[in-house]
Design a protein around this motif. Structure first.
Motif, mmCIF file in Angstrom:
data_model
loop_
_atom_site.group_PDB
_atom_site.id
_atom_site.type_symbol
_atom_site.label_atom_id
_atom_site.label_comp_id
_atom_site.label_asym_id
_atom_site.label_seq_id
_atom_site.Cartn_x
_atom_site.Cartn_y
_atom_site.Cartn_z
ATOM 1 N N TRP A 80 6.525 88.521 26.015
ATOM 2 C CA TRP A 80 7.056 89.380 27.058
ATOM 3 C C TRP A 80 5.996 90.328 27.595
ATOM 4 O O TRP A 80 4.958 90.529 26.973
ATOM 5 C CB TRP A 80 8.276 90.155 26.583
ATOM 6 C CG TRP A 80 8.087 91.125 25.432
ATOM 7 C CD1 TRP A 80 7.052 91.992 25.218
ATOM 8 C CD2 TRP A 80 9.022 91.345 24.366
ATOM 9 N NE1 TRP A 80 7.273 92.753 24.105
ATOM 10 C CE2 TRP A 80 8.477 92.375 23.554
ATOM 11 C CE3 TRP A 80 10.259 90.800 24.044
ATOM 12 C CZ2 TRP A 80 9.141 92.844 22.416
ATOM 13 C CZ3 TRP A 80 10.890 91.279 22.906
ATOM 14 C CH2 TRP A 80 10.340 92.277 22.101
ATOM 15 N N ARG A 112 10.273 98.576 37.931
ATOM 16 C CA ARG A 112 10.241 97.544 36.888
ATOM 17 C C ARG A 112 10.887 96.251 37.385
ATOM 18 O O ARG A 112 10.406 95.152 37.099
ATOM 19 C CB ARG A 112 10.933 98.068 35.625
ATOM 20 C CG ARG A 112 10.295 99.340 35.071
ATOM 21 C CD ARG A 112 10.732 99.639 33.655
ATOM 22 N NE ARG A 112 12.160 99.839 33.497
ATOM 23 C CZ ARG A 112 12.784 101.014 33.580
ATOM 24 N NH1 ARG A 112 12.096 102.111 33.897
ATOM 25 N NH2 ARG A 112 14.093 101.098 33.376
ATOM 26 N N GLN A 113 11.974 96.369 38.125
ATOM 27 C CA GLN A 113 12.605 95.180 38.706
ATOM 28 C C GLN A 113 11.674 94.504 39.710
ATOM 29 O O GLN A 113 11.579 93.267 39.750
ATOM 30 C CB GLN A 113 13.920 95.561 39.379
ATOM 31 C CG GLN A 113 15.021 95.968 38.419
ATOM 32 C CD GLN A 113 16.252 96.501 39.137
ATOM 33 O OE1 GLN A 113 16.177 96.921 40.296
ATOM 34 N NE2 GLN A 113 17.390 96.506 38.448
ATOM 35 N N ALA A 136 9.175 92.402 37.984
ATOM 36 C CA ALA A 136 9.763 91.139 37.525
ATOM 37 C C ALA A 136 9.894 90.142 38.669
ATOM 38 O O ALA A 136 9.585 88.952 38.511
ATOM 39 C CB ALA A 136 11.128 91.404 36.891
ATOM 40 N N TYR A 171 15.361 86.691 37.487
ATOM 41 C CA TYR A 171 14.272 87.253 38.299
ATOM 42 C C TYR A 171 13.368 86.146 38.860
ATOM 43 O O TYR A 171 12.173 86.111 38.619
ATOM 44 C CB TYR A 171 13.442 88.270 37.494
ATOM 45 C CG TYR A 171 14.203 89.545 37.231
ATOM 46 C CD1 TYR A 171 14.319 90.520 38.208
ATOM 47 C CD2 TYR A 171 14.836 89.770 36.001
ATOM 48 C CE1 TYR A 171 15.036 91.698 37.978
ATOM 49 C CE2 TYR A 171 15.552 90.925 35.760
ATOM 50 C CZ TYR A 171 15.651 91.883 36.749
ATOM 51 O OH TYR A 171 16.370 93.047 36.525
ATOM 52 N N ALA A 198 18.493 93.363 30.683
ATOM 53 C CA ALA A 198 17.972 92.502 31.750
ATOM 54 C C ALA A 198 17.991 93.235 33.080
ATOM 55 O O ALA A 198 17.110 93.045 33.926
ATOM 56 C CB ALA A 198 18.789 91.212 31.836
ATOM 57 N N VAL A 246 15.192 96.289 32.625
ATOM 58 C CA VAL A 246 13.844 95.710 32.459
ATOM 59 C C VAL A 246 12.821 96.638 31.792
ATOM 60 O O VAL A 246 11.743 96.844 32.337
ATOM 61 C CB VAL A 246 13.261 95.226 33.812
ATOM 62 C CG1 VAL A 246 12.334 94.033 33.568
ATOM 63 C CG2 VAL A 246 14.304 94.887 34.813
ATOM 64 N N TYR A 304 9.901 92.618 30.454
ATOM 65 C CA TYR A 304 10.156 91.404 31.225
ATOM 66 C C TYR A 304 9.828 90.217 30.329
ATOM 67 O O TYR A 304 8.660 89.946 30.026
ATOM 68 C CB TYR A 304 9.317 91.374 32.496
ATOM 69 C CG TYR A 304 9.497 90.094 33.295
ATOM 70 C CD1 TYR A 304 10.758 89.695 33.719
ATOM 71 C CD2 TYR A 304 8.408 89.285 33.606
ATOM 72 C CE1 TYR A 304 10.931 88.530 34.435
ATOM 73 C CE2 TYR A 304 8.571 88.116 34.326
ATOM 74 C CZ TYR A 304 9.836 87.738 34.738
ATOM 75 O OH TYR A 304 10.000 86.573 35.438
#
Length: 532
Positions: free
Chosen positions: A288, A304-305, A308, A346, A490, A493, A496
Motif C-alpha cells: 500500500w 488523499r482521494q 488515489a 478508485y 476506503a 484513504v 491507498y
C-alpha cells in the motif's frame, strides 16, 4: 484461492463455527501418492538471517520457518481456514467465550526428553504476552489454569475471536519453562539461537547466520511415523537471481515468499518446478501507499482521494508486477473471509482527481499545486512503484520528491516517527484483523513506531467498529462490523491499497505435500516428504 471465486459467507461460517466446538483428532488430507520416509530437503530460508529462532519473542518470516519446525503450537490450520489438532489433540470453548480448554498430547516431549505439560503452555503465554511484538494476540488472556499436566485452561477477560488463529503457526510457540524460566530475559536468551530445546518435529543441528539453518528429525516426536524427512537444510540466499539459479539446477528444492515479478516470470515454465500462490492467506501480505494524515495537504480527505484517482492501479498490477499480483482494495487481505471487495476501487480518473484538488483549495499554478515527499524503502521491491507514483501525481500538479534510504533501519525510523508524507510499504494481516489490521487504524496506536498507525489516522467510528469486532463471537455480526470498517477507510484513504503481495511457493516435482495451509512456510513440515 481468491474469495471472488468462493461463497464468502459459507467460508466464514465454517471457519468460525469450527473454532467454537470441541475438535477431535483429525488430519488434513495428504497428497495422493504415498508419503516416503527419509531424505534431506534443501530450501531457501525466506527473509534472510533470522534475528531469533524463537517465535515466542520474535515475529517475521525469517523466524517463522525455522521457528515452526523447532517449536510446536497448540493448533494448525488447513487451507480452508479450519483449525486442526496439533500439540493440543482437542479443545473446548465455553458458551460465553471466556474459557478455552486445551487437551495436550500425552506423549509429547521437548527435544531434551522432558515432557511438555500445561505448565509450559501457561509459561509460554506469559512470555508471548510480555515479549512478542503482537501485543493484541493474547491481551485478553488474564490467566492460564493447569488442573493437570495435560490440561491448560485459558481464561479471558472478554471473548476473543482471534485467539484460535493466534494459537497456530508461528504465533504461539510452546517453549520449555525449565529452559527459559531461569531468570534470563527470554528475548535475548542464549538458547534462542544455539542449543535450542524445542517442542516441534525437528531439532536444531546448526545455525550459521548468513549461511544456513540445519534441522534434523526429532525421534521423540509424539506422532508415530512423523516427520517424514530426516533433515532440512535451509540456506540463506539473499539474492533472488541466485535463488532462481539454485532452484533450476536442483541445489534447492523449494523456496517460499517469492514475489519478484522477474523471477516468477523466469521460473513459470521451468521444467520440474511448480509455482503456487496457495498458502499465504493467513500471513496476508498487502502492498500500500501510506499517507501521513497529520501534515500538510494530506490532512484533507479530498487530497488523499485525488491521489488515489491519479494512480493507475492496473498499471501497477500488469506493467510493474507483470500480472503476478492480485488487486486489493482494503487493509484486509483478499484471501480473508472478512474481506469486503465492494468498496470504491478508485479507477484511474484524472478529471476527478483534478476536481478534488481544486475543491480542496489547491489551484494549479504554473503546472504545480504543492509538493510532497515520498520515502523509498531501503529494501527491494518498491523502486518502480515509487517512481511511478512520482510521475502519476505530476500529471495532476503534485510535485513529488523521492527520498531514498540506504537500509531498512533508516526508512523505518523516518516512517515510524511519522516524519514522512508518502511511502510504499508491505504489511501483513497475520490471520485475523485483531492481530495485524487493528494496529494500522486504531487511534490508540498512533505514533507507536513502524508498522503501527504511522498515518496518524483517527476516526471514532473506526475505533468503535474495530474494538467491537475484537470481542464479537457471532460470525455474521463480526463480518458486518468489518464490512463497515472497510467502507469507511476506503472512503477516507489514510492508505491507498494497491495489491496483495504476490507471494509464491516454488517447489520441485519431487517435493510431496508442500505447505499449502494459511501460514505457508511458517507451518510445520512434519508431513512434507520427498518422492522417489
Amino acid at each position: 484461492m481468491q474469495l471472488g471465486e468462493l461463497d464468502v459467507n459459507l467460508k466464514l461460517r465454517s471457519y468460525l463455527a469450527a473454532a467454537m466446538v470441541t475438535v477431535l483428532a483429525c488430519a488434513p488430507a495428504m497428497a495422493q501418492d504415498a508419503p516416503k520416509q527419509g531424505g534431506t530437503l534443501v530450501v531457501s530460508l525466506p527473509g534472510g538471517t533470522p534475528r531469533s529462532l524463537n517465535p515466542a519473542v520474535q515475529s517475521g518470516v525469517a523466524t517463522g520457518f525455522p521457528g515452526t519446525q523447532l517449536f510446536a503450537a497448540p493448533l494448525r490450520y488447513d487451507e480452508d481456514w479450519t483449525p486442526q489438532p496439533y500439540l493440543a489433540k482437542s479443545w473446548e470453548i465455553s458458551e460465553d467465550g471466556l474459557k478455552v480448554t486445551l487437551h495436550l498430547q500425552e506423549n509429547a516431549t521437548f527435544h531434551d526428553g522432558e515432557p511438555i505439560t500445561s505448565e509450559d503452555v501457561a509459561f509460554s503465554v506469559e512470555v508471548i504476552k510480555e515479549h512478542h511484538p503482537f501485543k493484541s494476540m493474547f491481551e485478553p488472556v488474564t490467566s492460564v489454569d493447569t488442573p493437570d499436566e495435560h490440561t491448560a485452561v485459558l481464561n479471558l477477560a472478554h471473548p476473543h475471536p482471534a485467539l484460535m488463529l493466534a494459537m497456530s503457526g508461528q504465533l504461539m510457540a510452546i517453549i520449555p519453562k525449565h529452559i527459559y524460566g531461569d531468570g534470563q530475559d527470554p528475548k535475548s536468551h542464549p538458547r534462542n539461537n544455539q542449543d535450542v530445546v524445542g517442542s516441534g518435529p525437528f531439532k536444531l543441528v546448526e545455525f550459521k547466520p548468513g549461511e544456513h539453518v540445519v534441522l534434523e528429525r526429532y525421534e521423540g516426536y509424539w506422532e508415530e511415523g512423523l516427520p517424514y524427512l530426516d533433515r532440512i537444510v535451509a540456506r540463506i540466499i539473499n539474492d533472488s537471481s541466485a535463488r532462481a539459479i539454485a532452484l533450476q539446477n536442483g541445489e534447492i528444492q523449494m523456496a517460499t515468499f517469492e514475489n519478484e515479478p522477474t523471477i516468477l516470470s523466469r521460473l513459470q515454465d521451468a521444467e520440474g518446478l511448480n509455482l503456487t500462490t496457495d498458502g499465504y492467506g493467513g500471513v496476508g501480505p498487502i502492498d500500500w501507499l501510506a499517507m501521513n494524515t497529520t501534515r500538510g495537504p494530506l490532512k484533507d480527505v479530498k487530497v488523499r482521494q485525488a491521489i488515489a484517482y491519479a494512480i493507475d492501479k492496473n498499471f501497477i498490477l500488469n506493467a510493474l508486477l507483470r500480472g503476478t499480483a492480485t488487486e486489493a482494495r482494503t487493509g484486509i487481505h483478499p484471501d480473508s473471509p472478512l474481506y469486503n471487495p465492494d468498496v470504491n476501487a478508485y479507477e484511474l480518473d484524472l478529471d476527478k482527481a483534478n476536481a478534488l484538488l481544486d475543491e480542496a483549495g489547491y489551484p494549479l499554478e504554473g503546472g504545480k499545486r504543492f509538493e510532497l515527499n515520498i520515502e523509498l524503502p531501503g529494501f527491494p521491491g518498491y523502486k518502480a512503484q515509487t517512481e511511478y507514483v512520482k510521475a502519476a501525481l505530476a500529471k495532476v500538479g503534485i510535485a513529488v520528491n523521492v527520498r531514498s534510504h540506504p537500509d531498512f533501519p533508516s526508512w523505518a525510523e523516518k516512517v515510524g516517527s511519522m516524519e514522512f508524507d508518502l511511502s510504499f510499504d508491505s504489511v501483513y494481516n497475520w490471520g485475523d484483523p485483531v492481530i495485524g489490521v487493528n494496529r494500522t487504524y486504531l487511534s490508540s496506536n498512533i505514533d507507536k513506531g513502524i508498522w503501527s498507525n504511522t498515518q496518524g489516522y483517527s476516526n471514532e467510528r473506526v475505533d468503535e467498529l474495530l474494538n467491537t469486532a475484537a470481542t464479537e463471537s457471532d460470525p455474521e455480526k463480526r463480518k458486518a462490523l468489518y464490512k463497515e470498517f472497510q467502507e469507511i477507510v476506503a472512503e477516507e484513504v489514510p492508505i491507498y491499497v494497491t495489491n496483495a503481495v504476490p507471494m509464491h511457493t516454488i517447489y520441485a516435482d519431487k517435493v510431496g505435500n508442500p505447505p499449502m495451509g494459511i501460514w505457508a512456510s511458517s507451518s510445520p513440515y512434519d508431513k512434507v516428504y520427498l518422492k522417489d
